[in-house]
Motif scaffolding. Structure first.
Motif, PDB file in Angstrom:
ATOM      1  N   LEU A  28      30.778  36.401  40.331  1.00 20.72           N
ATOM      2  CA  LEU A  28      31.586  36.972  39.254  1.00 20.72           C
ATOM      3  C   LEU A  28      33.008  37.336  39.678  1.00 20.72           C
ATOM      4  N   GLY A  29      33.186  37.911  40.864  1.00 22.97           N
ATOM      5  CA  GLY A  29      34.513  38.376  41.243  1.00 22.97           C
ATOM      6  C   GLY A  29      34.982  39.460  40.278  1.00 22.97           C
ATOM      7  N   GLY A  30      36.254  39.395  39.858  1.00 28.31           N
ATOM      8  CA  GLY A  30      36.775  40.374  38.913  1.00 28.31           C
ATOM      9  C   GLY A  30      36.577  39.990  37.466  1.00 28.31           C
ATOM     10  N   MET A  31      36.175  38.740  37.223  1.00 27.25           N
ATOM     11  CA  MET A  31      35.850  38.203  35.889  1.00 27.25           C
ATOM     12  C   MET A  31      37.041  38.123  34.934  1.00 27.25           C
ATOM     13  N   VAL A  32      38.262  38.182  35.450  1.00 27.28           N
ATOM     14  CA  VAL A  32      39.399  38.165  34.528  1.00 27.28           C
ATOM     15  C   VAL A  32      39.685  36.763  33.971  1.00 27.28           C
ATOM     16  N   TRP A  33      39.429  35.722  34.767  1.00 25.58           N
ATOM     17  CA  TRP A  33      39.600  34.357  34.263  1.00 25.58           C
ATOM     18  C   TRP A  33      38.271  33.789  33.775  1.00 25.58           C
ATOM     19  N   LEU A  34      37.196  34.131  34.455  1.00 25.40           N
ATOM     20  CA  LEU A  34      35.882  33.580  34.132  1.00 25.40           C
ATOM     21  C   LEU A  34      35.493  33.856  32.688  1.00 25.40           C
ATOM     22  N   LYS A  35      35.748  35.056  32.228  1.00 27.88           N
ATOM     23  CA  LYS A  35      35.308  35.442  30.882  1.00 27.88           C
ATOM     24  C   LYS A  35      36.083  34.734  29.781  1.00 27.88           C
ATOM     25  N   MET A  36      37.184  34.072  30.140  1.00 28.28           N
ATOM     26  CA  MET A  36      37.997  33.386  29.133  1.00 28.28           C
ATOM     27  C   MET A  36      37.510  31.969  28.855  1.00 28.28           C
ATOM     28  N   GLY A  37      36.551  31.484  29.632  1.00 29.56           N
ATOM     29  CA  GLY A  37      36.084  30.114  29.476  1.00 29.56           C
ATOM     30  C   GLY A  37      34.788  30.003  28.702  1.00 29.56           C
ATOM     31  N   ASN A  38      34.404  28.784  28.423  1.00 28.43           N
ATOM     32  CA  ASN A  38      33.120  28.487  27.789  1.00 28.43           C
ATOM     33  C   ASN A  38      32.175  27.956  28.858  1.00 28.43           C
ATOM     34  N   ARG A  39      31.126  28.727  29.141  1.00 32.75           N
ATOM     35  CA  ARG A  39      30.246  28.334  30.239  1.00 32.75           C
ATOM     36  C   ARG A  39      28.903  29.017  30.113  1.00 32.75           C
ATOM     37  N   ASN A  40      27.853  28.304  30.502  1.00 25.30           N
ATOM     38  CA  ASN A  40      26.512  28.882  30.579  1.00 25.30           C
ATOM     39  C   ASN A  40      26.175  29.139  32.043  1.00 25.30           C
ATOM     40  N   ILE A  41      25.913  30.388  32.396  1.00 20.30           N
ATOM     41  CA  ILE A  41      25.624  30.781  33.773  1.00 20.30           C
ATOM     42  C   ILE A  41      24.162  31.199  33.873  1.00 20.30           C
ATOM     43  N   SER A  42      23.432  30.527  34.749  1.00 21.20           N
ATOM     44  CA  SER A  42      22.018  30.877  34.915  1.00 21.20           C
ATOM     45  C   SER A  42      21.866  32.196  35.661  1.00 21.20           C
ATOM     46  N   THR A  43      22.668  32.371  36.738  1.00 20.63           N
ATOM     47  CA  THR A  43      22.615  33.605  37.525  1.00 20.63           C
ATOM     48  C   THR A  43      24.029  34.059  37.863  1.00 20.63           C
ATOM     49  N   ALA A  44      24.397  35.228  37.361  1.00 20.95           N
ATOM     50  CA  ALA A  44      25.691  35.825  37.686  1.00 20.95           C
ATOM     51  C   ALA A  44      25.516  36.706  38.914  1.00 20.95           C
ATOM     52  N   ILE A  45      26.324  36.437  39.948  1.00 19.18           N
ATOM     53  CA  ILE A  45      26.169  37.117  41.241  1.00 19.18           C
ATOM     54  C   ILE A  45      27.282  38.149  41.412  1.00 19.18           C
ATOM     55  N   ARG A  92      53.632  41.753  41.485  1.00 16.44           N
ATOM     56  CA  ARG A  92      54.057  42.687  40.451  1.00 16.44           C
ATOM     57  C   ARG A  92      54.254  42.064  39.074  1.00 16.44           C
ATOM     58  N   HIS A  93      54.406  40.737  39.011  1.00 16.23           N
ATOM     59  CA  HIS A  93      54.589  40.077  37.719  1.00 16.23           C
ATOM     60  C   HIS A  93      53.274  39.618  37.090  1.00 16.23           C
ATOM     61  N   ILE A  94      52.155  39.787  37.789  1.00 13.83           N
ATOM     62  CA  ILE A  94      50.879  39.249  37.292  1.00 13.83           C
ATOM     63  C   ILE A  94      50.334  40.143  36.186  1.00 13.83           C
ATOM     64  N   VAL A  95      50.617  39.785  34.962  1.00 16.33           N
ATOM     65  CA  VAL A  95      50.149  40.404  33.720  1.00 16.33           C
ATOM     66  C   VAL A  95      50.499  41.878  33.626  1.00 16.33           C
ATOM     67  N   GLY A  96      49.723  42.753  34.268  1.00 13.03           N
ATOM     68  CA  GLY A  96      49.957  44.188  34.194  1.00 13.03           C
ATOM     69  C   GLY A  96      49.055  44.916  35.169  1.00 13.03           C
ATOM     70  N   VAL A  97      49.279  46.225  35.320  1.00 15.19           N
ATOM     71  CA  VAL A  97      48.516  47.002  36.288  1.00 15.19           C
ATOM     72  C   VAL A  97      47.019  46.969  35.971  1.00 15.19           C
ATOM     73  N   GLN A  98      46.674  47.070  34.678  1.00 13.11           N
ATOM     74  CA  GLN A  98      45.248  47.055  34.311  1.00 13.11           C
ATOM     75  C   GLN A  98      44.586  45.764  34.767  1.00 13.11           C
ATOM     76  N   PHE A  99      45.280  44.663  34.571  1.00 12.74           N
ATOM     77  CA  PHE A  99      44.754  43.358  34.984  1.00 12.74           C
ATOM     78  C   PHE A  99      44.600  43.303  36.500  1.00 12.74           C
ATOM     79  N   ARG A 100      45.617  43.772  37.215  1.00 11.26           N
ATOM     80  CA  ARG A 100      45.588  43.701  38.680  1.00 11.26           C
ATOM     81  C   ARG A 100      44.549  44.655  39.268  1.00 11.26           C
ATOM     82  N   ASN A 101      44.145  45.666  38.517  1.00  7.81           N
ATOM     83  CA  ASN A 101      43.064  46.540  38.959  1.00  7.81           C
ATOM     84  C   ASN A 101      41.705  45.843  38.891  1.00  7.81           C
ATOM     85  N   CYS A 102      41.618  44.785  38.109  1.00 12.47           N
ATOM     86  CA  CYS A 102      40.353  44.046  37.956  1.00 12.47           C
ATOM     87  C   CYS A 102      40.323  42.769  38.795  1.00 12.47           C
TER      88      CYS A 102
END
Length: 272
Positions: A28-45, A92-102
């Motif tokens: 999963l990682g931080g899930m900031v890009w993953l959640k934006m896609g269309n995908r079926n995941i059997s096991t989220a780690i 510092r330019h990557i979206v915003g602080v909330q995003f970079r916290n994730c």
């Protein structure tokens, strides 16, 4: 839509590696890009319980856990001192602080995204990745390896004499970059990295030796070498166009950002 069948918060990297061998499993990682896609995941780690969200400093290296947030990287005073503020500038330019916290450094490096500021910056240092199965390999090698089911555990920055500068061009402040550029003197090695071409970041090999012995050059010699190498980089870096900029514009940016960054490292100007 992202669909997850099973969620597992693992207790060890070995468990994560075993689960990840299935093609439909996913770390999963931080899930900031993953959640934006269309995908079926059997096991989220989920690796969040393994203590891999810290930055450790040793005599000869920094060890950065894969779950370390971009915000933690951005605010770490030791890294800012070592890179003369370049890491902070790259983040510092990557979206915003909330995003970079994730968002996590492991997700940014393992994903090897074409738009990644993080990948560009880390390629400009003596950076290694530590994989559970493959062990430690240079990031410059890892970036070109086909994605597999190994687990990225740590990112290691070797401590060497370092002078570096990071620059990017964006159409709007928090948008994806049109082009990224990081240059550095790692010991005696002059390294230039161009990213968001819009392909993934690449090291521009100085096949003509234009920047060889850069530290020993006089100011006049440096100025000429920088002009020559900026032109060389503009010709050698493969670029293409997309909605953010044309190939011609990116080729021009490669010249301009390379020149400005090397002028900063060479002491001719200060970009920060």
């Amino acid at each position: 839509m992202l669909k997850i069948k099973n969620y597992v918060k693992v207790k060890s990297i070995a468990e994560a590696y075993e689960l990840n061998q299935k093609k439909t499993a996913c770390v999963l990682g931080g899930m900031v890009w993953l959640k934006m896609g269309n995908r079926n995941i059997s096991t989220a780690i989920d690796l969040s319980g393994l203590g891999l969200d810290t930055i450790q400093e040793f005599d000869d290296e920094f060890v950065i856990g894969c779950m370390t947030s971009l915000r933690t990287l951005e605010t770490d005073e030791r890294l800012q001192e070592y890179t003369h503020g370049a890491i902070k500038e790259s983040l510092r330019h990557i979206v915003g602080v909330q995003f970079r916290n994730c968002a996590t450094v492991g997700g940014s490096i393992y994903g090897r995204y074409g738009f990644s500021d993080v990948l560009t910056m880390f390629l400009a240092m003596d950076t290694w990745v530590e994989l559970y199965d493959a062990g430690r390999i240079p990031l410059s090698e890892f970036v070109n390896i086909k994605k597999n089911n190994d687990i990225l555990v740590n990112i290691i920055i070797k401590k060497e004499s370092l002078f570096t500068c990071y620059l990017s061009q964006r159409n709007t402040k928090t948008d994806f970059p049109v082009l990224t550029c990081a240059v550095s003197l790692i010991g005696e090695e002059a390294r230039t990295v161009i990213g968001a071409r819009p392909g993934r970041a690449m090291i521009v090999e100085d096949t003509k030796g234009i920047l060889k012995n850069f530290k020993k050059m006089t100011r006049k010699q440096r100025e000429q070498a920088i002009r020559d190498f900026a032109e060389f980089a503009g010709q050698m870096v493969p670029v293409s166009g997309n909605m953010r900029g044309s190939a011609e514009y990116r080729a021009l940016l490669a010249r301009v950002l390379t020149k400005r960054a090397w002028e900063t490292v060479g002491g001719m100007k200060n970009e920060y």
